[in-house]
Design an enzyme around this catalytic site. Structure first.
Site, PDB file in Angstrom:
ATOM      1  N   ASP A 279      55.251  -8.432  25.632  1.00 50.71           N
ATOM      2  CA  ASP A 279      54.140  -9.373  25.731  1.00 50.71           C
ATOM      3  C   ASP A 279      53.789  -9.800  24.302  1.00 50.71           C
ATOM      4  OD1 ASP A 279      52.090 -10.983  26.584  1.00 50.71           O
ATOM      5  OD2 ASP A 279      51.190  -9.510  27.910  1.00 50.71           O
TER       6      ASP A 279
HETATM    7  C1  NOJ Z   1      49.788 -12.712  26.887  1.00 49.40           C
HETATM    8  C2  NOJ Z   1      49.752 -12.464  28.364  1.00 49.40           C
HETATM    9  O1  NOJ Z   1      49.436 -11.107  28.624  1.00 49.40           O
HETATM   10  C3  NOJ Z   1      51.057 -12.794  29.072  1.00 49.40           C
HETATM   11  O2  NOJ Z   1      50.877 -12.653  30.445  1.00 49.40           O
HETATM   12  C4  NOJ Z   1      51.504 -14.170  28.692  1.00 49.40           C
HETATM   13  O3  NOJ Z   1      52.658 -14.529  29.393  1.00 49.40           O
HETATM   14  C5  NOJ Z   1      51.740 -14.198  27.183  1.00 49.40           C
HETATM   15  N1  NOJ Z   1      50.484 -13.934  26.515  1.00 49.40           N
HETATM   16  C6  NOJ Z   1      52.307 -15.514  26.682  1.00 49.40           C
HETATM   17  O4  NOJ Z   1      51.355 -16.489  26.686  1.00 49.40           O
END
Ligand code: NOJ
Length: 745
Positions: A279
């Site tokens: 993530d």
């Molecule tokens: C953080 C989020 O937790 C995740 O779900 C998302 O896909 C990413 N950022 C990218 O934006």
């Protein structure tokens, strides 16, 4: 003879398809190996690097030329994507295309209801169509990878990301997330309108302590296997292209650095051959977790755990070369990660078909897409109360008074995680009511509050005057989209601002009050429900929410949604979910006993069960609950046998009668309970559901086939245990017809 001929032709065709598939797989693997053999270590590390493409500058372009980037997220302009892709293909040494990613969560331009709303449809086909629509629209702009579906089991409405989930149940989440993956990926990833899906967040992120985002989880292995892992396992079986690790640490280990999870389970047990992506900065955040001393140790732990691509924090880019030189990371580990990434790019056809056509007519907001979004919104809505059959609005109604901050809030009704949907294209309930029904009824509009947190009561008296002279009042309340979603957890789930006061005042006006709640999570709306004649939970319903609500209010559409998550009466009841484990003193009754306790009573626990003195046991609304304009009756539950072997399939049938006046769809739910096992099991578990359309006066035979293998659970391995079970079939998780059966070895 003819039959035999068809059979033989079928076998030949199947054989040919399997053969060409395996030929294609071999070709892809050959191309991966040939590319890999030509790559420098620096180029390999570059492929493992995903960067933020927002505001791309010359520095980013030169890094792409140097082979330092494998993927970009957050760009969506087609011309720019083509230009950046051209640089990767023509100006980098090996010409490896970039993978362009974006969070396309519940629609790209045409916005569908938030996933929690979609889950209320209990309809995999609605969810799959939503993903297909999103893929068609997003791929036209050059986006070939989405970070969805989020399949975190979510049992805490304080957690803002519950909006992105399919709710509290593992079975429902598994069915719906698998459908979403099929929708995004289509039949063949190579098709230019297919996107790689991403099963996230691996693992347990929905169980963060107290519902606080980014917090810790403590999920023991049995619960992990039985509750949190199954949707991911099904996703791998479905061929999901990628998986994202989560921000939490589970029992002290952040998943981005967990070899047991990323290699043991994912690769060794499940044979996943796609890409594992972190993530956003979750590799670097292992420093803040106190799990790594610095970026180098974070990279070491993540790469050795089996994480292929790092999102934005560049610990890999900065440190992997040194880690290899120091012998702490093997080249084989890097090669395996790069293989996964190249394989995905080849599967997507990016090498052969890297550019998008900027001239193709755009499909965004096409009639077909808007119709699909409207149907999804209709099926997502849950009728929570309908006293005196206040709904649908009767044809004798002359004047309706539309009130509340969400009646005409095009931005907020789209919900969380919308980057590309445009509020100008969103049809609000007010607009739809005027457009569709304005010629039949007089519509007075008194917003009264400007937004959901507004505390200004100065417009109340004007609104009440309007309410008094109307035949029905429709109040649109709830929460703004920004109050749910990532990093938007709440400790108080009551309606904000002066919304409750508004509902109270309206309830005293003497005009029947219909309340429509638009929100990203279950809210504690017990008082509002009591004060209203009818209540519809509309979630954040997306672009076509307005027309969907208008048609439900006027009875053109009969509501059919059921709650995919339990609604608490008050925050102190959380966690509250239907499939909790059995306890030694099972809760009984709904009584609230706090006021009956005598003064100076001595300590006594006798007779007490597992519940709250001041809240009783029952939630406000149970999982699976939802009303219709018509009524249904269940009868004649029949099981094909009373005992089964673990390899058998149980056939269950039930008669479903529509005893009301409207044609309606009932979501028939099947639950089982394992009465005694080698470990304590949930009080019941959803094991099947069907949407059944029944005409007034009609009775339908509803049949389920339940393989006994569905009753397996993990206890140091998957087991189907012999013993006694009960089965319930009904319209929600608490009411239905019961029967018993047993499994014998
Ligand atoms: C953080 C989020 O937790 C995740 O779900 C998302 O896909 C990413 N950022 C990218 O934006």
């Amino acid at each position: 003879m003819r039959k035999l001929l068809f059979f033989l032709i079928g076998i030949v065709l199947l054989g040919t398809a399997a053969c060409s598939e395996s030929k294609e797989t071999n070709q892809i693997e050959d191309r991966v190996e040939s590319l890999l053999s030509r790559m420098t270590l620096e180029e390999k590390i570059g492929q493992m690097n995903q960067l933020n493409g927002r505001n791309p500058d010359e520095k980013l372009m030169s890094r792409i030329r140097n082979g330092e980037v494998g993927s970009l997220l957050n760009i969506e302009q087609p011309e720019l994507i083509n230009e950046i892709q051209r640089i990767a293909l023509e100006e980098s040494r090996l010409g490896i295309p970039l993978l362009i990613a974006r969070d396309v969560i519940h629609g790209y331009k045409t916005i569908f209801p938030i996933p929690l709303g979609q889950a209320a449809s209990f309809n995999p086909s609605i969810v799959g169509t939503g993903a297909r629509v999103a893929a068609r629209e997003a791929t036209q702009d050059g986006i070939r990878w989405t970070f969805a579906p989020m399949m975190d089991i979510s049992r805490d409405p304080r957690w803002g990301r519950i909006a992105e989930s399919f709710g509290e149940d593992t079975y429902l989440t598994t069915k719906l997330s698998s459908a979403m993956i099929r929708g995004f990926q289509g039949n063949d990833l190579k098709n230019p309108s297919s996107m790689a899906a991403c099963a996230k967040h691996f693992i347990g992120y929905g169980a963060v302590e107290g519902g606080k985002d980014y917090n810790s989880t403590y999920i023991p292995p049995r619960q992990l296997r039985n509750v949190y892992l199954p949707p991911f396992k099904a996703a791998v079986e479905e061929g999901v292209a990628t998986i994202m690790t989560s921000f939490n640490s589970n029992d002290g280990i952040p998943p981005s650095g967990d070899p047991w999870l990323l290699t043991g389970i994912l690769r060794d047990e499940w044979k996943f051959d796609g890409v594992v992506v972190s993530d956003w900065a979750s590799v670097k955040e292992m420093i803040a977790h106190g799990f790594a001393e610095n970026g180098k140790e974070a990279a070491l732990k993540a790469v050795n755990a089996g994480l292929d691509m790092e999102m934005v924090s560049e610990c890999y880019f900065t440190n992997i070369k040194d880690l290899i030189n120091e012998g702490k990371v093997s080249e084989k580990t890097i090669d395996d990660a790069v293989r996964n990434i190249l394989r995905l790019k080849l599967r997507l056809g990016l090498f052969d078909n890297p550019y998008i056509s900027e001239e193709d007519p755009r499909v965004a907001y096409s009639k077909e897409h808007l119709d699909a979004a409207k149907m999804a919104a209709e099926e997502s809505m849950v009728l929570l109360k309908n006293e005196d059959q206040t709904l649908p609005i009767s044809s004798v109604v002359k004047t309706i008074c539309v009130v509340g901050p969400l009646a005409d809030a095009p931005h907020d009704q789209m919900g969380t995680w919308v980057f590309d949907g445009e509020k100008e294209k969103t049809i609000t309930p007010l607009k739809a009511l005027r457009q569709l029904y304005g010629d039949k009824v007089n519509i007075i509009y008194e917003p009264t509050l400007k937004y959901s947190r507004d505390k200004d009561r100065s417009k109340f008296s004007k609104t009440l005057a309007a309410a008094r002279k109307s035949d029905v009042v429709i109040a649109f309340v709830g929460e703004e989209s920004i109050l749910s979603g990532e990093a938007h957890s709440l400790a108080d789930l009551n309606l904000r601002g002066a919304q409750l006061e508004l509902i109270s005042a309206l309830s005293e006006a003497g005009t029947p009050l219909v309340t429509v709640v638009m929100a990203g999570r279950p809210l504690t709306i017990g008082t509002e429900v009591e004060l209203s004649k009818s209540v519809i939970y509309a979630w954040h319903p997306g672009t076509m929410g307005g027309p969907a609500i208008a048609d439900i209010l006027f009875g053109k559409t009969v509501p059919s949604g059921k709650l995919p998550v339990t609604f608490p009466k008050m925050v102190g009841q959380i966690p509250v979910f239907y499939n909790h484990n059995s306890t030694g003193r099972p809760a009984r009754g709904t009584e609230v006993l706090i006021d009956d306790i005598p003064l100076e009573a001595r300590q006594s626990s006798l007779g007490n069960t597992s519940y709250y003195l001041d809240a009783g046991f029952d939630p406000l609304f149970h999982f699976g609950y939802g009303l219709s304009y018509t009524s249904f009756e269940y009868s004649d539950l029949n099981l094909s046998n009373s005992s089964f072997h673990p390899s058998d399939t149980l056939r269950v049938s039930v008669q479903l009668s529509n005893t009301g006046d409207f044609q309606g769809t009932e979501i028939v739910q099947l639950y089982t309970a394992d009465k005694s096992a080698s470990v304590v099991r949930p009080v019941k578990e959803l094991k099947g559901f069907q949407r059944v359309l029944v005409q007034p006066g009609e009775t339908k035979d509803v049949v389920f086939h339940l393989p006994m293998s569905e009753l397996s659970f993990w206890n140091d391995g998957d087991v189907v245990e012999a013993g006694e079970f009960s089965i319930m079939v009904g319209g929600n998780s608490q009411e239905g017809l019961f029967s018993d059966f047993s499994i014998i070895n």
